[in-house]
Design an enzyme around this catalytic site. Structure first.
Site, PDB file in Angstrom:
ATOM      1  CE1 TYR A 101      -3.650   2.657   1.064  1.00 43.04           C
ATOM      2  CE2 TYR A 101      -1.771   3.620   2.197  1.00 43.04           C
ATOM      3  CZ  TYR A 101      -3.049   3.731   1.698  1.00 43.04           C
ATOM      4  OH  TYR A 101      -3.729   4.913   1.828  1.00 43.04           O
ATOM      5  CD  GLU A 189      -5.919   4.578  -0.803  1.00 40.47           C
ATOM      6  OE1 GLU A 189      -5.934   5.008   0.349  1.00 40.47           O
ATOM      7  OE2 GLU A 189      -6.916   4.053  -1.362  1.00 40.47           O
TER       8      GLU A 189
END
Length: 383
Positions: A101, A189
């Site tokens: 992530y 993101e």
């Protein structure tokens, strides 16, 4: 301004970030044709401005044209958390070895930019933060000096990424930072950021939120404006240049300034009402602006009272009052209106409004009094 996944990936690609080949498709035939060009296996991915696509069945693997057609038929028109899928992204499937992530956003409390990196990707970062907060390596980035290679190396090491992924991750993180900074983003993101079985680090997903106030620097963002999710009320407000967010209550809200508009929404809730919208008319409250605002709210069938909350500053009270009076001559309003007018030249403004007051147009001395009056009128109308 939220982007679809495919728009985010196209933006990433401009900054050299590795993404999988793909094409957008509006129809089943377009989806199959795109898959044939890309080469199987492919992933058929619903494009909506909301998470949870996978759990809803909006992301499917297709090994051939028949399965691609079946998945596209099932996904197009699907409802995901209130959003109807009108577009799919056909993407070359990836062989995934590990999932990570990565993101950049604004840390408002620290008044600087925040980068987050974790070796636990592919799940919601909120879940990781709740169950294993130490798995998230955080870094604050000074917008003046930017993100250096040394910082990236230390950051990747702190996050515990696999050795095979570290050099590729360092490169992508620097590219992602440039994208975040240059594109005037509020959020970039990647979840997941993957390490392929071939050793490549790649962005398998893209979540991007751009600062709408930066559009004047980015004329190309007009295409993103056209794909923002809006209901009929929000679309009308957008065409009139108003800052509007539709809610589900019965009290229409008009205020000058985002802070006052948010406070007005809060005080309506505080006195037991339900706001129908957030509407900020900005620094101006002339007849054109006020008429446009009243028209948008008047077209909302759920609105049973309107609360106009104005605090004069640069905009003077008499200008606001004249704008309201002229707007009421131009727009036939179906709901009663409660006005609170304070600030610069408020007394002059109230004097202008005085001859026009009635049981359908009321003037109250404070924001709290006006909120109570508007909520009371909305209740009477629905009783």
């Amino acid at each position: 301004m939220d982007l679809f996944e495919y728009q985010g990936k196209q933006l990433f690609a401009k900054y050299g970030i590795a993404v999988s080949p793909g094409e957008a498709a509006h129809t089943v035939d377009e989806a199959v044709a795109a898959a044939d060009r890309i080469g199987y296996p492919v992933v058929v991915k619903a494009q909506v401005h909301v998470g949870g696509r996978g759990k809803a069945g909006g992301i499917q693997l297709a090994d051939d044209a028949a399965s691609c057609r079946a998945h596209a038929e099932a996904i197009l028109g699907m409802h995901i958390k209130g959003h109807v899928v009108e577009l799919v992204w056909i993407e070359q499937a990836s062989d995934i070895a590990r999932e990570y992530y990565a993101s950049f956003t604004l840390d408002r409390s620290a008044k600087t930019h925040l980068g987050m990196l974790s070796s636990e990707g592919g799940v919601e970062i909120e879940e990781v933060a709740a169950t294993n907060p130490d798995a998230i390596a955080r870094i604050h980035v000074d917008p003046v000096t930017g993100l250096t290679a040394t910082q990236c190396e230390e950051w990747v090491s702190a996050a515990g990424l696999d050795p095979d992924a570290q050099s590729g991750a360092i490169e992508i993180l620097q590219q992602l930072w440039r994208c975040y900074e240059d594109a005037d983003a509020d959020l970039v993101e990647v979840n997941p950021l993957i390490l392929t079985t071939g050793g490549q680090v790649r962005a398998l997903d893209a979540k991007v939120t751009l600062d709408g106030n930066s559009v004047f620097r980015h004329p190309e963002y007009d295409e993103y404006e056209q794909t923002q999710p809006r209901d009929a009320r929000e679309e009308e407000a957008f065409t009139k240049g108003l800052q509007y967010v539709g809610l589900e209550g019965t009290v229409g809200v008009i205020a000058n300034g985002a802070g006052l508009a948010m406070s007005t929404v809060d005080v309506v809730n505080e006195v037991g009402g339900r706001p129908a919208n957030f509407l900020d008319i900005g620094g101006g409250a002339n007849a054109d602006v006020m008429a446009n605002a009243l028209e948008v709210i008047n077209h909302d069938a759920d609105v049973h009272a309107i609360f106009i909350n104005i605090f004069g500053g640069i905009t003077k009270g008499e200008e606001v009052a004249n704008g309201i009076v002229q707007a009421l001559d131009r727009v036939s309003i179906s709901s009663p209106i409660v006005i609170r007018l304070d600030g610069t030249n408020a007394e002059e403004g109230r004097a202008i409004l005085q001859p026009h007051l009635s049981d359908r147009l009321r003037l109250e001395p404070t924001m709290l009094d006006a909120a109570r009056a508007a909520v009371g009128l909305a209740r009477e109308a629905t009783a």
